[in-house]
Design an enzyme around this catalytic site. Sequence first.
Site, PDB file in Angstrom:
ATOM      1  N   GLY A   1       0.395  -1.717   0.237  1.00  0.00           N
ATOM      2  CA  GLY A   1      -0.063   0.467   0.400  1.00  0.00           C
ATOM      3  C   GLY A   1       0.694   0.776  -0.042  1.00  0.00           C
ATOM      4  O   GLY A   1       0.266   2.599   0.609  1.00  0.00           O
TER       5      GLY A   1
ATOM      6  N   LYS B   1       8.109  18.974  -4.838  1.00  0.00           N
ATOM      7  CA  LYS B   1       7.966  19.340  -3.057  1.00  0.00           C
ATOM      8  C   LYS B   1       9.095  20.094  -2.868  1.00  0.00           C
ATOM      9  O   LYS B   1       8.953  21.127  -2.765  1.00  0.00           O
ATOM     10  CB  LYS B   1       8.029  17.986  -2.560  1.00  0.00           C
ATOM     11  CG  LYS B   1       6.634  17.472  -2.422  1.00  0.00           C
ATOM     12  CD  LYS B   1       6.790  16.054  -1.719  1.00  0.00           C
ATOM     13  CE  LYS B   1       5.591  15.199  -1.451  1.00  0.00           C
ATOM     14  NZ  LYS B   1       6.135  14.051  -0.756  1.00  0.00           N
TER      15      LYS B   1
END
Lengths: 405, 405
Positions: free
Chosen positions: B182, B200
């Site tokens: 995940g 970012k």
Amino acid sequence: MINIAVLGYGTIGSGVVEVLNTNGESIKKRAGDRINIKYVLDLREFPGDPVMEKLVHDVNIILEDPEVKIIVEVMGGVNPAYKFVKESLLRGKSVITSNKELVAKHGAELLDLAKEKNLNFLFEASVGGGIPIIRPLNQSLTADEIVEITGILNGTTNYILSKMSDDGMEFEAALKNAQNMGYAERNPEADIEGHDSCRKIAILSSLAFGMQVDFEDIYTEGITQISAADIKYAKALGARIKLFASSIRENDKSVYAMVAPMMIKVNHPLYSVNDVFNGIFVRGNVIGDVMFYGSGAGKLPTASAVVADVVDAAKHLGTNIWTIWSSKKLELTDINQVQHRFFVRVKDDSSMENKIKSLFGEVERVIVEGVQDEYAFITPTMTEQDMKEKKANLSGMISMIRVRF
Amino acid sequence: MINIAVLGYGTIGSGVVEVLNTNGESIKKRAGDRINIKYVLDLREFPGDPVMEKLVHDVNIILEDPEVKIIVEVMGGVNPAYKFVKESLLRGKSVITSNKELVAKHGAELLDLAKEKNLNFLFEASVGGGIPIIRPLNQSLTADEIVEITGILNGTTNYILSKMSDDGMEFEAALKNAQNMGYAERNPEADIEGHDSCRKIAILSSLAFGMQVDFEDIYTEGITQISAADIKYAKALGARIKLFASSIRENDKSVYAMVAPMMIKVNHPLYSVNDVFNGIFVRGNVIGDVMFYGSGAGKLPTASAVVADVVDAAKHLGTNIWTIWSSKKLELTDINQVQHRFFVRVKDDSSMENKIKSLFGEVERVIVEGVQDEYAFITPTMTEQDMKEKKANLSGMISMIRVRF
């Protein structure tokens, strides 16, 4: 132009002057106005230093000048710093300080006074030198309930332990080396006995839990008992020994705080914090683990933190930045009830193995090359009280170091 | 009571609800008032979830409610987030966002608008998940001129590289593992090609240098070309390969920015940032080196950063928190002029040693067990342009990774 005064022209005070000279233009942008040092207070003279133009010997000249809006206190020690800071706040001046003794002892009161007067009392530089930790605790970790703060908060002891580990030195030799490098003072007691770390974890704990944690209540051990042989054992275990300053809330219950050498392994975020660097590990109940790392001392890093506070105070003239630190005392857990595993070295004799088995159960023996006539092992988890009692029944203990793995 | 609305009930949105429920009491103390979620916007229904009481499908209900003072935008993507955020600010509501695409593209404009309206636009969660980095840059490192920001800003790629290093996996297998855990999306392109890190570092660079750094201008390489053999070589060199997102000002001149895999050794503060963790290294001209470490993603850490921004906005209703990010574009150094050392692997043949010597001079050959028929070495420092030209003259290059040691 915002006028400030600097109390104390020692290492940090002269660093503050240097930082404002070096980065004046960018600081002006950040603060929204130029920061001007109007006075520097020091009892000494500094012939030939441009500071002479601003030097005063009487604090009242500063206190009585309504043009001075921000006071930078970098003298250190509780007296007369406390008196000067309190008087500054009473006269409507915000105060920035790097003084851990002052903050640990009078932080709650001075924050209250600043709030009452719509001023600010800021102290980022009092813990971790240049590392941003006070402001992140107050303003960034506000969604969390803090579960643990553990720091390597003293660069001198961290340097000594790193040196012992890298070069196999004994404590005394590493201390001498630190003194020669200028990392340790001639009277090193405050560092090596853990008092400096103790003041700093008291400040961080008070902020994290919002209540007064008295440094006198914090169990404190220094690093003077750590030997080259202990370091050898640590290496054999894949561990390092660090001076940890911790405060930990266990099972949603009360908080314990302690300063003591700790064995940690590579999976601990503070394992890589070596030499004179500091690191502060914070665990929150929703953010999980965060860590802050940098120079924990030194002229310019510390001055950087002081000047950043000056910028913040300049942006907040007339507005108090809210900090939660009640003067109500936080009752700490009795240290005797705290649980750890312990690394233990004892003198070996024919009966030792059985004695240890009867006291601690099955333990794994730790062996290192070149160390003989002794028996070393790691205990199961037990309270400090239990350990004390067992120690009383175990003659010939050479050393005992807490273990966090 | 301060009413807020949450736009988007995905992972982070539901995390925000959870954090406010879990830590409501301590958050109330920090914010000075209770934070109440009045609305949650989502197109979906959530039968059986208590959120249904607050769920709305029409953003206008929120925009038109004067009781809502703070909007939390956690939908992701530029559209319609940009429209909703801008409209919120125009109607006098402060905005908190975790949306890096939105901030990288429209940050300067939205900050200006917030300032003009005496509101706040805060985005701590857009970089580094829970790690405090935006607020420290804006408010703690204000005495410094920033010389370098280098981050491991993407947990997915860091996990993949750690897995490749720990278990000797090839990239595809490690990606599959990350997807099963995940940690990686089914369409992992934004992570593995470096686009996420690029957004970012664009945000961090804009804040550090106070001017607009366009993410489109940042040279970006992902990790898809890294192989198990590269990792083997790194290990032989005592190094690790990390996806670095950097912006660096060299010699007081202009700034270059890039996202690319980098070989680093244990003395680099980001060396120990492994698995899904993020770390951000900042060098200032007076503070020296600082590093911030923590969970770069995840429901609760990210929600912790979002809620901390809500607390800050609640404390600053009617007051803008000053952030310097001009819309004026920062012209970055042409990447071809940037200098690095390079680790290079080429197919070996009888003439290779001489060819390499004529192109690069004397280089140290790197040898690892089990890898044959190739020649690996580290170049001296040279520009990217030089390297490109030499590469054109060097047939059979297998891989090339920049080196920072």
